[in-house]
Motif scaffolding. Structure first.
Motif, PDB file in Angstrom:
ATOM      1  N   PHE A 189      -6.916  10.479  -0.710  1.00  0.00           N
ATOM      2  CA  PHE A 189      -7.767  10.471   0.486  1.00  0.00           C
ATOM      3  C   PHE A 189      -8.943  11.442   0.341  1.00  0.00           C
ATOM      4  O   PHE A 189     -10.061  11.153   0.763  1.00  0.00           O
ATOM      5  N   ASP A 190      -8.685  12.612  -0.272  1.00  0.00           N
ATOM      6  CA  ASP A 190      -9.749  13.608  -0.426  1.00  0.00           C
ATOM      7  C   ASP A 190     -10.827  13.115  -1.380  1.00  0.00           C
ATOM      8  O   ASP A 190     -12.019  13.339  -1.152  1.00  0.00           O
ATOM      9  N   GLY A 191     -10.412  12.435  -2.457  1.00  0.00           N
ATOM     10  CA  GLY A 191     -11.389  11.875  -3.388  1.00  0.00           C
ATOM     11  C   GLY A 191     -12.269  10.846  -2.720  1.00  0.00           C
ATOM     12  O   GLY A 191     -13.491  10.805  -2.929  1.00  0.00           O
ATOM     13  N   PHE A 192     -11.678  10.005  -1.868  1.00  0.00           N
ATOM     14  CA  PHE A 192     -12.464   9.011  -1.133  1.00  0.00           C
ATOM     15  C   PHE A 192     -13.423   9.700  -0.167  1.00  0.00           C
ATOM     16  O   PHE A 192     -14.593   9.304  -0.053  1.00  0.00           O
ATOM     17  N   THR A 193     -12.941  10.733   0.538  1.00  0.00           N
ATOM     18  CA  THR A 193     -13.768  11.413   1.539  1.00  0.00           C
ATOM     19  C   THR A 193     -15.037  11.986   0.925  1.00  0.00           C
ATOM     20  O   THR A 193     -16.152  11.724   1.401  1.00  0.00           O
ATOM     21  N   SER A 194     -14.901  12.781  -0.141  1.00  0.00           N
ATOM     22  CA  SER A 194     -16.076  13.424  -0.743  1.00  0.00           C
ATOM     23  C   SER A 194     -17.013  12.403  -1.380  1.00  0.00           C
ATOM     24  O   SER A 194     -18.239  12.540  -1.312  1.00  0.00           O
ATOM     25  N   THR A 195     -16.455  11.342  -1.989  1.00  0.00           N
ATOM     26  CA  THR A 195     -17.292  10.332  -2.623  1.00  0.00           C
ATOM     27  C   THR A 195     -18.064   9.527  -1.585  1.00  0.00           C
ATOM     28  O   THR A 195     -19.254   9.238  -1.762  1.00  0.00           O
ATOM     29  N   PHE A 196     -17.398   9.178  -0.473  1.00  0.00           N
ATOM     30  CA  PHE A 196     -18.081   8.398   0.561  1.00  0.00           C
ATOM     31  C   PHE A 196     -19.110   9.255   1.294  1.00  0.00           C
ATOM     32  O   PHE A 196     -20.164   8.752   1.712  1.00  0.00           O
ATOM     33  N   GLN A 197     -18.843  10.569   1.432  1.00  0.00           N
ATOM     34  CA  GLN A 197     -19.857  11.478   1.975  1.00  0.00           C
ATOM     35  C   GLN A 197     -21.092  11.479   1.090  1.00  0.00           C
ATOM     36  O   GLN A 197     -22.235  11.430   1.573  1.00  0.00           O
ATOM     37  N   ASP A 198     -20.864  11.555  -0.207  1.00  0.00           N
ATOM     38  CA  ASP A 198     -21.957  11.532  -1.178  1.00  0.00           C
ATOM     39  C   ASP A 198     -22.761  10.243  -1.036  1.00  0.00           C
ATOM     40  O   ASP A 198     -24.001  10.248  -1.065  1.00  0.00           O
ATOM     41  N   LYS A 199     -22.072   9.121  -0.854  1.00  0.00           N
ATOM     42  CA  LYS A 199     -22.737   7.823  -0.715  1.00  0.00           C
ATOM     43  C   LYS A 199     -23.599   7.782   0.552  1.00  0.00           C
ATOM     44  O   LYS A 199     -24.727   7.260   0.539  1.00  0.00           O
ATOM     45  N   LEU A 200     -23.089   8.340   1.653  1.00  0.00           N
ATOM     46  CA  LEU A 200     -23.869   8.354   2.893  1.00  0.00           C
ATOM     47  C   LEU A 200     -25.123   9.213   2.762  1.00  0.00           C
ATOM     48  O   LEU A 200     -26.186   8.845   3.243  1.00  0.00           O
ATOM     49  N   PHE A 201     -24.978  10.380   2.114  1.00  0.00           N
ATOM     50  CA  PHE A 201     -26.134  11.250   1.935  1.00  0.00           C
ATOM     51  C   PHE A 201     -27.224  10.560   1.104  1.00  0.00           C
ATOM     52  O   PHE A 201     -28.413  10.693   1.368  1.00  0.00           O
ATOM     53  N   LYS A 202     -26.788   9.819   0.082  1.00  0.00           N
ATOM     54  CA  LYS A 202     -27.756   9.156  -0.800  1.00  0.00           C
ATOM     55  C   LYS A 202     -28.279   7.849  -0.212  1.00  0.00           C
ATOM     56  O   LYS A 202     -29.367   7.411  -0.541  1.00  0.00           O
ATOM     57  N   GLY A 203     -27.496   7.224   0.664  1.00  0.00           N
ATOM     58  CA  GLY A 203     -27.911   5.945   1.228  1.00  0.00           C
ATOM     59  C   GLY A 203     -28.736   6.059   2.491  1.00  0.00           C
ATOM     60  O   GLY A 203     -29.438   5.120   2.877  1.00  0.00           O
ATOM     61  N   TYR A 204     -28.671   7.228   3.160  1.00  0.00           N
ATOM     62  CA  TYR A 204     -29.398   7.428   4.421  1.00  0.00           C
ATOM     63  C   TYR A 204     -30.087   8.788   4.396  1.00  0.00           C
ATOM     64  O   TYR A 204     -29.633   9.717   3.736  1.00  0.00           O
ATOM     65  N   ASP A 205     -31.187   8.882   5.141  1.00  0.00           N
ATOM     66  CA  ASP A 205     -31.873  10.175   5.281  1.00  0.00           C
ATOM     67  C   ASP A 205     -31.129  10.959   6.355  1.00  0.00           C
ATOM     68  O   ASP A 205     -31.503  10.967   7.523  1.00  0.00           O
ATOM     69  N   MET A 206     -30.056  11.630   5.935  1.00  0.00           N
ATOM     70  CA  MET A 206     -29.089  12.180   6.881  1.00  0.00           C
ATOM     71  C   MET A 206     -29.027  13.704   6.791  1.00  0.00           C
ATOM     72  O   MET A 206     -28.934  14.276   5.711  1.00  0.00           O
ATOM     73  N   GLU A 207     -29.089  14.348   7.944  1.00  0.00           N
ATOM     74  CA  GLU A 207     -28.894  15.789   8.015  1.00  0.00           C
ATOM     75  C   GLU A 207     -27.399  16.120   7.867  1.00  0.00           C
ATOM     76  O   GLU A 207     -26.534  15.346   8.272  1.00  0.00           O
TER      77      GLU A 207
END
Length: 344
Positions: A189-207
């Protein structure tokens, strides 16, 4: 007159300071967090030696504190409160994060903190698996070698305990099978969490605050719902009410957990999920040493060998990443050198 462009040395120095900031923040907050979570879950409270058993309540307290702080940060900086990504994507991170934290707390009922902490070093493996599946990232053979050695070292550490560490929940030796099962769940679960966070940061202009606010807000709702459905909310509140020292421990735990969330999100956004996994190495080593000294956990000689294998492998990877990369191959055209172009 145009401003001069920043020099290469200036960029490197700026990245160095960002790295020091990220590492220092993660080290301080998570080392304190680790000691507190072991104290809350494994050390009895009061004259009757009662144990705190409501791990989901700790998740709720942590997330509601983080959500309030991130909302205040967004309002103070006058940044947009509206979600940048679809809400269901925040919820995915939230669900995965709740499962991660719950597995982590529950595992402490059955395995010692040093065992749990060293097992966290293996988070590079699920990060690589999820990175390949979600981010389409390709890893090198050396990365897989390090992952194998880390897994080997963690396995040795878990399978050859000193034999005298006692679990307060089964009144005997550590329940390795169930504890390891919970740690496998934590790592996945932790591996998915950090990877999906990374994907959101790169896919959206997100603070950073925007992502933290919506993920922790979802976590608050989900964890509170879980507490009510399991009938644990009132017993947890009653326990904390009758044990003031437990209340203070939970307040401090929630504070450092909130601070760590900001450092973790900053690190993932600035350096990526795999680099974040590598940064955790030193923190885990310090946490194991402090836990052994503070709570008196014995380590067998096999466990020392396993720990050496894990940390030498991870530090070798970090050292390799810091070495300068060779320049691209050059070929001569009409008496002048030019870079070789990739085949179409």
């Amino acid at each position: 007159m145009a401003e001069p462009l920043p020099t290469t040395n200036g960029v490197k120095e700026n990245k160095l300071w960002k790295g020091i900031f990220a590492v220092s923040g993660i080290m301080v907050t998570l080392v304190i967090y680790g000691i507190l979570q072991e104290k809350i879950m494994r050390v009895p409270y009061g004259v009757n030696d009662e144990y705190f058993k409501y791990s989901l309540f700790l998740v709720f307290c942590n997330r509601i504190t983080t959500s309030a702080v991130s909302a205040g940060s967004l309002l103070a900086s006058k940044k947009a409160m509206d979600p940048v990504a679809p809400v269901y994507k925040y919820c995915l991170i939230s669900v995965s994060n709740i499962l991660t934290t719950t597995c982590q707390y529950e595992a402490l009922k059955y395995v010692s903190f040093p065992v749990q902490t060293l097992a966290k070093c293996a988070k590079m493996i699920p990060v690589m698996v999820w990175g390949t599946y979600i981010m389409q990232t390709k890893y090198k053979g050396f990365d897989y070698l390090v992952a194998f050695l880390v897994t080997l070292g963690c396995s040795i550490f878990i399978l050859f305990p000193a034999g005298t560490d006692i679990s307060p929940y089964n009144k005997g030796r550590e329940n390795t099978v169930w504890g390891v099962s919970l740690m496998v769940g934590y790592l996945g679960f932790d591996g998915f969490t950090s990877t999906f966070q990374d994907k959101l940061f790169k896919g959206y202009d997100m603070e950073i605050h925007n992502q933290i606010f919506y993920t922790t807000l979802c976590s608050c709702v989900l964890s509170l719902t879980g507490l009510i459905l399991q009938g644990q909310l009132l017993p947890a509140i009653d326990f904390v009410y009758h044990h003031n020292d437990c209340f203070l421990d939970i307040v401090l735990l929630s504070t450092v957990a909130t601070a760590s969330q900001f450092f973790i999100s900053y690190t993932i956004r600035t350096f990526g999920a795999l680099t974040f996994a590598a940064i955790m190495t030193t923190r885990q080593l310090v946490s194991i040493m402090l836990s052994c000294a503070w709570f008196g956990h014995p380590l067998s000689w096999e466990q020392w060998i396993g720990a050496v294998i894990v940390f030498v492998s991870l530090y070798a990877k970090n050292l390799k990443n810091t070495l300068p990369k060779p320049p691209p191959p050059q070929q001569v055209q009409n008496g002048a050198s030019s870079p070789v172009k990739e085949m179409a």
